[in-house]
Scaffold this active site. Structure first.
Site, PDB file in Angstrom:
ATOM      1  CG  LEU A 163      -1.967  -1.165   1.219  1.00 12.46           C
ATOM      2  CD1 LEU A 163      -2.900  -1.061   2.420  1.00 12.46           C
ATOM      3  CD2 LEU A 163      -2.779  -1.283  -0.070  1.00 12.46           C
TER       4      LEU A 163
ATOM      5  CB  THR B  80       6.036  -1.986 -19.188  1.00 13.24           C
ATOM      6  OG1 THR B  80       5.924  -0.909 -20.107  1.00 13.24           O
ATOM      7  CG2 THR B  80       7.456  -1.950 -18.618  1.00 13.24           C
ATOM      8  CG  ASP B  81       4.694  -0.780 -24.356  1.00  9.42           C
ATOM      9  OD1 ASP B  81       4.918  -0.205 -23.265  1.00  9.42           O
ATOM     10  OD2 ASP B  81       3.922  -0.302 -25.225  1.00  9.42           O
ATOM     11  CD  GLU B  82       6.689   2.975 -20.334  1.00  9.90           C
ATOM     12  OE1 GLU B  82       7.619   3.653 -19.889  1.00  9.90           O
ATOM     13  OE2 GLU B  82       5.492   3.187 -20.052  1.00  9.90           O
TER      14      GLU B  82
ATOM     15  CE1 TYR C 289       7.391   0.867 -14.499  1.00  7.71           C
ATOM     16  CE2 TYR C 289       7.194   1.679 -16.755  1.00  7.71           C
ATOM     17  CZ  TYR C 289       6.775   0.821 -15.744  1.00  7.71           C
ATOM     18  OH  TYR C 289       5.763  -0.078 -15.990  1.00  7.71           O
TER      19      TYR C 289
ATOM     20  CB  SER D 160      13.651  -0.597 -12.519  1.00  2.79           C
ATOM     21  OG  SER D 160      12.341  -0.135 -12.786  1.00  2.79           O
ATOM     22  CE  LYS D 161       7.590  -3.929 -14.798  1.00  2.22           C
ATOM     23  NZ  LYS D 161       6.819  -4.592 -13.691  1.00  2.22           N
TER      24      LYS D 161
END
Ligand code: NAD
Ligand code: TYD
Length: 351
Positions: free
Chosen positions: A37, A132-134, A157, A160-161
């Protein structure tokens, strides 16, 4: 004995839609929503299913090895759908470390727990990593990302993904851990935190505040309705080939400025404002650092191999989305005021 499925990040935007789908569709699964959270996690997203017997919430941080080991041991976890992440590019530019910790370290903690508790008995087990596609970087005017496109992440971001994707694949190749990965394009729909383009613009238009458009508004994103992402996740979790990657996308590319203009038109209509009124709020602001120009997904593999396709046209999905935010005024107000944090206290701690 119900099969225990651990879904991480279930109080967030996409996670809450995945939890709802799994809890309602699979009464024989025990669905465990594990979420720490952060500002983006909101248990109000799940009020409709929180009392179902096959749903359980655990507040824990995926970087906390002791807590995660205990969750695996106590609940006899057999499947993982891993969505917990820091997810907003702008925040990754101002605070990369939070992304490194949650997205990279947190993923490794989960992989280690799965490896440890499943030992060598991988029968019926699966670690499904949502990405993600990023990770593929940025496209020019032409072309689409396929599963074979080389990784070229360009924001903290996406880096890191990408890193977490590599680690998931490494655990498959090195230890034989059964894994599957999917890389999806931009999602939209109800319950998205109003820091992302579409809910932010809806909230600002409603309050007659400026709509900030980065740069010239010419960046292109491929938008997918969140429930279509949840249906793809369901399919890949049950039918995806272990060790494989699946791209998920809406085949629905929009320049930011064109998307905002369509949104303004829908909002004028819904708020009974004169046509063109909301467009006056469009305000061009300083561009995002390192702003990727274009993302677009080729989801042929998922469509052909598993028979998935998106259910909604964009205008229909965007209209549904606008209606959701206008109807759920309290949800938005609570987020803006921070009031949903009290909700957790009331719902799970003091009763
Ligand atoms: P979100 O920011 O709305 O939700 C993330 C959730 O993860 C929150 O509930 C948060 O509390 C939780 N979380 C964050 N750090 C945690 C930690 N250390 N331990 C436990 N829980 C933690 O994100 P989202 O948009 O729903 O994205 C979910 C996943 O899907 C992410 O992995 C993201 O990379 C991926 N994804 C998102 C999109 C998109 O358009 N939003 C597109 C493709 C892929
Ligand atoms: P966003 O929703 O942050 O998703 P992502 O960066 O992961 O694609 O942004 C979508 C697009 O909208 C992106 O090109 C950045 C742009 N944008 C704006 O123009 N204004 C804004 O206020 C935001 C949040 C995004």
């Amino acid at each position: 004995m119900k099969k225990s499925i651990l879904i991480t990040g279930g109080a967030g935007f996409i996670g809450s839609h995945v939890i709802r789908r799994f809890v309602n569709k699979y009464p024989d699964y025990q669905i465990i929503n594990l979420d720490v959270l952060t500002y983006a996690g909101n248990l109000e997203n799940l009020t409709d299913i929180e009392t179902k017997p096959n749903y359980k919430f655990i507040k824990a941080d995926i970087t906390d090895e002791t807590a995660i080991d205990k969750v695996f041991a106590d609940n006899k976890i057999e499947g993982v759908v891993h969505l917990a992440a820091e997810s907003h590019v702008d925040r990754s530019i101002s605070d990369p470390m939070a992304f490194i910790k949650t997205n990279i370290l947190g993923t490794v903690v989960l992989l280690n727990a799965a490896k440890k508790y499943w030992k060598d008995n991988y029968d019926g087990k699966l670690f499904y990593h949502i990405s993600t596609d990023e990770v593929y970087g940025s496209l020019g005017e032409e072309g689409l990302f396929t599963e074979e496109t080389s990784y070229d992440p360009r924001s903290p971001y996406s880096a890191s993904k990408a890193s977490s994707d590599h680690l998931v694949r490494a655990y498959h190749h090195t230890y034989g851990l059964p894994v599957v990965i999917s890389n999806c394009s931009n999602n939209y729909g109800g319950n998205q935190f109003p820091e992302k383009l579409i809910p932010l613009a809806i909230n600002n238009i409603k309050n007659s505040k400026p709509i900030p458009v980065y740069g010239k508004g010419e960046n292109v994103r491929d938008w997918l309705f969140v429930e279509d992402h949840a249906s793809a996740i369901d399919l890949i979790f049950h039918k995806g080939k272990h060790g494989d990657t699946y791209n998920i996308g809406g085949n629905n590319e929009w320049k930011n400025i064109d998307l905002i203009k369509l949104l303004c038109k829908i909002m004028d209509d819904k708020l009974q404002r004169p046509n063109g009124e909301s467009e006056k709020l469009i305000t061009y602001v300083k561009d995002r650092a390192g702003h990727d120009l274009r993302y677009a997904i080729d989801s042929t593999k998922l469509q052909k191999e598993l028979g998935w396709s998106p259910s909604l046209q964009f205008e229909e999905g965007l209209t549904k989305t606008v209606e959701w935010y206008l109807k759920n005024q309290k949800w938005l107000d609570d987020i803006v005021s921070g009031g949903y944090q009290q909700y957790y206290q009331k719902q799970y701690v003091t009763r």
